[in-house]
Design an enzyme around this catalytic site. Structure first.
Site, PDB file in Angstrom:
ATOM      1  N   HIS A 119       2.681   5.379  10.850  1.00  0.00           N
ATOM      2  CA  HIS A 119       4.033   5.680  10.380  1.00  0.00           C
ATOM      3  C   HIS A 119       5.079   5.411  11.455  1.00  0.00           C
ATOM      4  CE1 HIS A 119       7.129   7.542   8.011  1.00  0.00           C
ATOM      5  NE2 HIS A 119       7.314   8.501   8.889  1.00  0.00           N
ATOM      6  N   ASP A 145       0.379   2.820   7.712  1.00  0.00           N
ATOM      7  CA  ASP A 145       1.092   4.084   7.522  1.00  0.00           C
ATOM      8  C   ASP A 145       0.426   4.864   6.396  1.00  0.00           C
ATOM      9  OD1 ASP A 145       2.843   6.154   7.039  1.00  0.00           O
ATOM     10  OD2 ASP A 145       4.641   4.904   6.969  1.00  0.00           O
ATOM     11  N   SER A 159      11.506   6.807   7.365  1.00  0.00           N
ATOM     12  CA  SER A 159      10.909   8.111   7.098  1.00  0.00           C
ATOM     13  C   SER A 159      11.924   9.020   6.392  1.00  0.00           C
ATOM     14  CB  SER A 159      10.422   8.715   8.418  1.00  0.00           C
ATOM     15  OG  SER A 159       9.583   9.812   8.177  1.00  0.00           O
TER      16      SER A 159
END
Lengths: 396, 226
Positions: free
Chosen positions: A367, A334, A168
């Site tokens: 995610h 995601d 991320s």
């Protein structure tokens, strides 16, 4: 109408607050003549980075791995968290015998600049005023985070890193490292990341920030001095953001339409559904450990992120001539950092002639999958790391 | 226009050294050894549809090749990463367009062209990306295939074509002669060509093309741009 008296901080929140200047971890302090030159034009000094290390640096100083944390992470990647008492946020991925094997590598993880766990940020004390920085703290970028880490790594006597890895926002830092310091990164592993923050992601962040700022207890950013905390606002921001970290199917599997400790709806706005109760809990616990202004700053840093910006808008030019080996990973479910974002990075790396691997991991966990026990991700990461280590001559 | 094959070649020039004791466990495939023999040491190679990476690993270990791969199946990509190879999960039909011109010395398409949706475009991209293209494929003109279809009236199922018609990924089978036609169509120069027999050995007899098309279980071509 008078504002309600601020709720006193819990022990946990006081504990978290105390980490801002004096963290329970290693700290690297940079004096007045070692300023951090920030993108906004500020030369920040003095400043500090809170960090942790795991494993041993080898004699050639060739086995250092930098782990970059995500939006609400910190330096406690693989040790019990001193405030929450929970295992490190990536202890499944970093540790003895893990893909980032601490018996083999010297692992460094630092709290980002702008964070609230001991690296200089809006919750830290401004030496000029003796009060918390608050909104006087300069706006931070991903590149500033990376510059700060580079200065830390240099101070630790390490010329170049064997690997930089993160998911991320951590993956954004990985890409920035590879673009900014190509000679100092042997291998790079950006996971569930992108080379630029999308309009949708900026939108979600803005909703979160507005929730914080709409809380009267935010007090124009000066809540720490006024003994208040924008608990409601930050909790709502976290609740909204948390939904974006999951997937529709994971939510359905985990909660469905099940009711929370009751047999029938209460015909009220109580948390009837398990998912509501879960989100409220996520919001409340987050507020205990995280500084609201830090949340504003770090989300903003992600919004400003676009690696191609400094290269005339051409992402491939950011990696032209690189000798770094890349391993890019994404997850099927995601939707916050979808596979197409990773593919754009891969396309650019290909166009730049870089050595790049890419795999999309099958997972329905959204995610957040990069933080979870994903055997396929671990196997791919281990394969990549082992291959790179062999190429660098790091013994197995 | 008559399609014709170049004259049959002698065995490839730089066949790798014999196996050492360490790697006898995983003995390389014969067609992989043949391909490895075509690739100059230290060359840059892209293996399109690289499977579990065994050819790339062979090229790296024996030819010192800086290899890259594209593979559509996720588990195969993971197997490649575990071998320390640089492999991208992707699709030959769509992802070759992303590669710049002349990025590689060789682009290899081993036993894959018959599974692509657009074999012509794939071949054209290969010749654009690489200085040379190496293509191997099962020969649908082999006599056993002809027997299966012509006499038994059934689609062939054998070691080189192990799938039944309804679950095969192979949607564009061709014969050696068909492939020569495609090479001429896209303007590829055939530098070398082999027909491999059932044991993966080059057919050594100096035969006319129709005999290759009949006896070769696989065709292997080394191509360059004209």
């Amino acid at each position: 109408m008078t504002a309600a008296a601020p709720i006193p901080d819990s022990t946990l929140a006081r504990e978290a607050r105390s980490q801002a200047d004096e963290p329970q971890s290693l700290v690297m302090r940079f004096s007045g003549d070692e300023p951090l030159m920030m993108d906004c034009g500020t030369a920040l000094a003095p400043w500090q980075l809170a960090y942790q290390t795991y494993g041993t640096l080898d004699a050639q100083r060739s086995n250092a791995v930098l782990v970059c944390h995500a939006l609400t992470g910190d330096q406690h990647a693989a040790n019990v968290h001193p405030v929450t008492g929970k295992p490190g946020w990536w202890s499944s991925f970093v540790g003895p015998g893990r893909p980032i094997d601490t018996e083999r590598f010297f692992v460094i993880c630092a709290n980002v600049i702008g964070g609230c766990m001991g690296s200089t940020g809006p919750a830290s004390t401004n030496p000029a005023t003796g009060a918390p920085w608050g909104l006087d703290f300069p706006l931070v970028t991903i590149r500033d985070m990376v510059r700060a880490q580079a200065m830390l790594v240099e101070k630790l006597g390490i010329d170049d890193l064997f690997c930089v890895v993160g998911g991320s926002m951590g993956g954004m830092q990985v890409l920035e490292w590879a673009a900014l310091y190509p000679q100092r990164v042997f291998a790079a592993m950006p996971i569930a990341a992108s080379a630029r923050h999308s309009a949708q992601n900026i939108a979600f962040h803005e909703v979160g920030r507005q929730a914080v700022m709409a809380d009267p207890d935010w007090r124009g950013g000066r809540y720490l001095e006024e003994g208040a905390r924008p608990r409601k606002g930050l909790a709502v921001a976290r609740m909204g953001a948390h939904v974006t970290y999951l997937s529709e199917s994971a939510l359905h599997r985990k909660f469905g339409r099940r009711l929370q400790e009751r047999d029938a709806p209460t015909f009220s706005f109580d948390a009837d559904f398990q998912i509501e109760s879960y989100l409220r809990y996520q919001g409340i616990t987050f507020v205990e450990r995280f500084d609201a202004n830090s949340y504003l700053y770090v989300t903003r840093a992600m919004d400003y992120f676009d690696v191609a910006d400094a290269h005339g808008g051409k992402l491939a030019d950011a990696f032209r001539g690189t000798r770094t080996r890349f391993c890019v990973m994404s997850f099927t479910s995601d939707w916050l950092f979808p596979t197409e974002e990773s593919r754009a990075v891969v396309r650019a790396l290909n166009a730049a002639g870089a050595s790049v691997s890419f795999v999309e991991i099958e997972s329905d966990k959204g995610h957040d999958a990069f933080l979870l026990d994903e055997p396929d991700m671990f196997a791919a990461a281990k394969g990549f790391v082992d291959g790179a280590a062999a190429a660098r001559g790091i013994p197995g | 226009m008559t399609a014709h094959l170049p004259p049959p070649n002698p065995p490839p020039p730089h066949l790798p050294p014999p196996l050492g004791p360490a790697d006898t466990a995983a003995r390389p495939r014969k067609d992989h050894l043949l391909l490895a023999g075509m690739v100059a040491p230290g060359a840059r190679v892209l293996d399109v549809g690289c499977g579990d990476g065994s050819l790339l690993a062979l090229l790296r270990d024996r030819n010192g090749v800086d290899g890259r791969g594209i593979e559509i199946a996720r588990d195969n990509v993971a197997a490649c990463l575990a071998k320390g190879l640089s492999v991208i999960q992707g699709d030959a039909d769509t992802d070759l367009a992303d590669y710049p011109d002349d990025a590689f010395d060789y682009v290899v398409l081993s036993q894959t062209i018959q599974a692509t949706r657009h074999p012509r475009e794939v071949l054209e991209h290969m010749l654009r990306i690489g200085n040379r293209a190496i293509v191997s494929f099962p020969n649908f003109g082999h006599w056993r295939v002809r027997v299966d279809i012509g006499l038994r009236g059934r689609m062939p199922v054998n070691e080189t074509m192990p799938y039944t018609w309804f679950d095969t990924p192979n949607i564009h089978f061709c014969t050696i002669r068909d492939f020569v036609g495609l090479c001429e169509l896209v303007g590829a120069r055939m530098e070398k060509a082999w027909a491999l027999d059932g044991r993966g050995e080059p057919v050594r007899l100096p035969l006319p093309w129709w005999a290759w098309n009949l006896l070769g279980e696989q065709g292997v071509f080394l191509l360059s741009r004209t």
